[in-house]
Design a protein around this motif. Sequence first.
Motif, PDB file in Angstrom:
ATOM      1  N   LYS A   1      11.415  -2.592 -12.022  1.00 54.13           N
ATOM      2  CA  LYS A   1      11.845  -2.430 -13.410  1.00 54.13           C
ATOM      3  C   LYS A   1      11.062  -1.299 -14.074  1.00 54.13           C
ATOM      4  CE  LYS A   1      12.231  -4.859 -17.828  1.00 54.13           C
ATOM      5  NZ  LYS A   1      11.975  -6.146 -18.554  1.00 54.13           N
ATOM      6  N   ARG A   2       9.774  -1.280 -13.797  1.00 54.55           N
ATOM      7  CA  ARG A   2       8.917  -0.224 -14.333  1.00 54.55           C
ATOM      8  C   ARG A   2       9.360   1.151 -13.813  1.00 54.55           C
ATOM      9  NH1 ARG A   2       2.887   0.295 -12.051  1.00 54.55           N
ATOM     10  NH2 ARG A   2       2.512   2.485 -12.570  1.00 54.55           N
ATOM     11  N   ALA A   3       9.706   1.213 -12.525  1.00 55.45           N
ATOM     12  CA  ALA A   3      10.162   2.475 -11.943  1.00 55.45           C
ATOM     13  C   ALA A   3      11.492   2.903 -12.566  1.00 55.45           C
ATOM     14  CB  ALA A   3      10.306   2.333 -10.427  1.00 55.45           C
ATOM     15  N   TRP A   4      12.384   1.948 -12.838  1.00 52.93           N
ATOM     16  CA  TRP A   4      13.679   2.248 -13.444  1.00 52.93           C
ATOM     17  C   TRP A   4      13.507   2.829 -14.838  1.00 52.93           C
ATOM     18  CZ3 TRP A   4      18.564   2.435 -11.701  1.00 52.93           C
ATOM     19  CH2 TRP A   4      19.598   2.459 -12.623  1.00 52.93           C
TER      20      TRP A   4
ATOM     21  N   ASP B   1       0.830  -1.201   0.000  1.00 52.54           N
ATOM     22  CA  ASP B   1       0.000   0.000   0.000  1.00 52.54           C
ATOM     23  C   ASP B   1       0.863   1.249   0.000  1.00 52.54           C
ATOM     24  OD1 ASP B   1      -2.325  -1.511   0.051  1.00 52.54           O
ATOM     25  OD2 ASP B   1      -2.404  -1.550   2.234  1.00 52.54           O
ATOM     26  N   GLY B   2       1.983   1.201   0.706  1.00 52.18           N
ATOM     27  CA  GLY B   2       2.883   2.345   0.729  1.00 52.18           C
ATOM     28  C   GLY B   2       3.383   2.710  -0.656  1.00 52.18           C
ATOM     29  N   GLY B   3       3.597   1.706  -1.501  1.00 53.77           N
ATOM     30  CA  GLY B   3       4.007   1.969  -2.872  1.00 53.77           C
ATOM     31  C   GLY B   3       2.917   2.635  -3.680  1.00 53.77           C
ATOM     32  N   ARG B   4       1.684   2.251  -3.419  1.00 60.33           N
ATOM     33  CA  ARG B   4       0.558   2.857  -4.141  1.00 60.33           C
ATOM     34  C   ARG B   4       0.341   4.298  -3.698  1.00 60.33           C
ATOM     35  NH1 ARG B   4      -1.612  -1.188  -6.911  1.00 60.33           N
ATOM     36  NH2 ARG B   4      -1.406  -3.325  -6.137  1.00 60.33           N
ATOM     37  N   ILE B   5       0.618   4.575  -2.422  1.00 60.31           N
ATOM     38  CA  ILE B   5       0.458   5.945  -1.921  1.00 60.31           C
ATOM     39  C   ILE B   5       1.574   6.838  -2.455  1.00 60.31           C
ATOM     40  CG2 ILE B   5       0.308   7.389   0.128  1.00 60.31           C
ATOM     41  CD1 ILE B   5      -0.533   4.777   1.656  1.00 60.31           C
TER      42      ILE B   5
ATOM     43  N   VAL C   1       2.159   8.611  -6.099  1.00 59.42           N
ATOM     44  CA  VAL C   1       1.626   9.924  -6.476  1.00 59.42           C
ATOM     45  C   VAL C   1       2.755  10.951  -6.559  1.00 59.42           C
ATOM     46  CG1 VAL C   1       1.152  10.846  -4.166  1.00 59.42           C
ATOM     47  CG2 VAL C   1      -0.348  11.458  -6.078  1.00 59.42           C
ATOM     48  N   LEU C   2       3.857  10.693  -5.846  1.00 62.24           N
ATOM     49  CA  LEU C   2       5.041  11.556  -5.931  1.00 62.24           C
ATOM     50  C   LEU C   2       5.868  11.183  -7.154  1.00 62.24           C
ATOM     51  CD1 LEU C   2       6.096  11.438  -2.167  1.00 62.24           C
ATOM     52  CD2 LEU C   2       4.692  13.164  -3.326  1.00 62.24           C
ATOM     53  N   SER C   3       6.232   9.907  -7.260  1.00 59.17           N
ATOM     54  CA  SER C   3       6.962   9.378  -8.406  1.00 59.17           C
ATOM     55  C   SER C   3       7.170   7.883  -8.189  1.00 59.17           C
ATOM     56  CB  SER C   3       8.323  10.057  -8.567  1.00 59.17           C
ATOM     57  OG  SER C   3       9.114   9.366  -9.531  1.00 59.17           O
ATOM     58  N   PRO C   4       7.031   7.061  -9.228  1.00 63.30           N
ATOM     59  CA  PRO C   4       7.310   5.627  -9.068  1.00 63.30           C
ATOM     60  C   PRO C   4       8.748   5.354  -8.628  1.00 63.30           C
ATOM     61  CG  PRO C   4       6.125   6.018 -11.112  1.00 63.30           C
ATOM     62  CD  PRO C   4       6.521   7.366 -10.572  1.00 63.30           C
ATOM     63  N   ARG C   5       9.648   6.276  -8.909  1.00 67.48           N
ATOM     64  CA  ARG C   5      11.049   6.062  -8.554  1.00 67.48           C
ATOM     65  C   ARG C   5      11.263   6.001  -7.041  1.00 67.48           C
ATOM     66  NH1 ARG C   5      13.315  10.350 -13.032  1.00 67.48           N
ATOM     67  NH2 ARG C   5      13.229   8.946 -14.831  1.00 67.48           N
ATOM     68  N   ILE C   6      10.296   6.497  -6.286  1.00 67.70           N
ATOM     69  CA  ILE C   6      10.430   6.453  -4.834  1.00 67.70           C
ATOM     70  C   ILE C   6      10.355   5.021  -4.313  1.00 67.70           C
ATOM     71  CG2 ILE C   6       8.018   6.601  -4.066  1.00 67.70           C
ATOM     72  CD1 ILE C   6       8.915   8.857  -2.164  1.00 67.70           C
ATOM     73  N   TRP C   7       9.893   4.104  -5.173  1.00 67.90           N
ATOM     74  CA  TRP C   7       9.807   2.696  -4.759  1.00 67.90           C
ATOM     75  C   TRP C   7      11.176   2.131  -4.392  1.00 67.90           C
ATOM     76  CZ3 TRP C   7       6.311   1.121  -9.451  1.00 67.90           C
ATOM     77  CH2 TRP C   7       5.016   1.614  -9.243  1.00 67.90           C
ATOM     78  N   PHE C   8      12.235   2.701  -4.964  1.00 66.65           N
ATOM     79  CA  PHE C   8      13.570   2.191  -4.638  1.00 66.65           C
ATOM     80  C   PHE C   8      13.933   2.455  -3.179  1.00 66.65           C
ATOM     81  CE2 PHE C   8      13.899   2.515  -9.290  1.00 66.65           C
ATOM     82  CZ  PHE C   8      14.423   1.252  -9.575  1.00 66.65           C
ATOM     83  N   ALA C   9      13.227   3.364  -2.528  1.00 65.92           N
ATOM     84  CA  ALA C   9      13.449   3.602  -1.106  1.00 65.92           C
ATOM     85  C   ALA C   9      13.010   2.403  -0.267  1.00 65.92           C
ATOM     86  CB  ALA C   9      12.699   4.858  -0.649  1.00 65.92           C
ATOM     87  N   GLY C  10      12.151   1.564  -0.835  1.00 62.27           N
ATOM     88  CA  GLY C  10      11.702   0.387  -0.116  1.00 62.27           C
ATOM     89  C   GLY C  10      12.685  -0.771  -0.167  1.00 62.27           C
ATOM     90  N   VAL C  11      13.655  -0.706  -1.086  1.00 59.17           N
ATOM     91  CA  VAL C  11      14.611  -1.807  -1.230  1.00 59.17           C
ATOM     92  C   VAL C  11      15.429  -2.025   0.038  1.00 59.17           C
ATOM     93  CG1 VAL C  11      16.627  -2.633  -2.504  1.00 59.17           C
ATOM     94  CG2 VAL C  11      14.711  -1.588  -3.739  1.00 59.17           C
TER      95      VAL C  11
END
Length: 244
Positions: free
Chosen positions: A186-189, A142-146, A149-159
Amino acid sequence: MVKLLILLLGGLKLGKILTTSGTMLLSIAVYAMFYGWRFAAGFVLLLFVHEAGHYLAAQRRGLAVGAPTFIPFVGAWIQLKEIPHDAETEAYVGLAGPFVGTVGALACYFASRWYNSELLLALSYAGFFLNLFNMIPMSPFDGGRITAVLSPRIWFAGVPVMIALFVYRPTPLLIVMVILALPQLKRAWQYDPSTPENQRYYGIEPSVKVTYAFYYLALLIFLVLMTHGVHDMLAPVHSGFGFL
């Protein structure tokens, strides 16, 4: 309880198993073998409350959505039958689950203090931890979905969060979540904010992005504090529910 599980697996058709009530009963039966039926029922109810938040938010935004489905030791989910219209809608639906789930955990916490119940306190901890876990800023959490809204690239912060969790307590569930996250990373990259489709989906007003960032951080901090606080309250009693 084992007989009940066998009946659920063998006596029900697959189509019925995959209904909300059937999978809820199955989850309760499995969890009850490890934690007792009262904790199992309460924990599955907290999962239901979390998913109900997603369900109601999706309906409010006019999205076609299926009823919750439960899988023991994996959790629960609702099936969105159509893609959200934009990143703000996705964030809205994503935020609703942890928010409503936190309200449910908070209700257990206050009830535990009122009735001096270790069981309800343990359930509140499980609820806070469940919703905190879902706030990891990586899709499909859910945190990734929230945060998308800023940018998909923020998903790398979850790694690094996932790596730290796996080092601290490796579980098959984390491996499953990493496998599910790899296509999203991969999509975020490959994310290009200049493409027309990304501009349509992620072209959100800065004020809206700031608002969701505030909601995310406020809920995250609250969940961290409550999870840590309730954990410390439970530690002396050694409740043994397996979440400590």
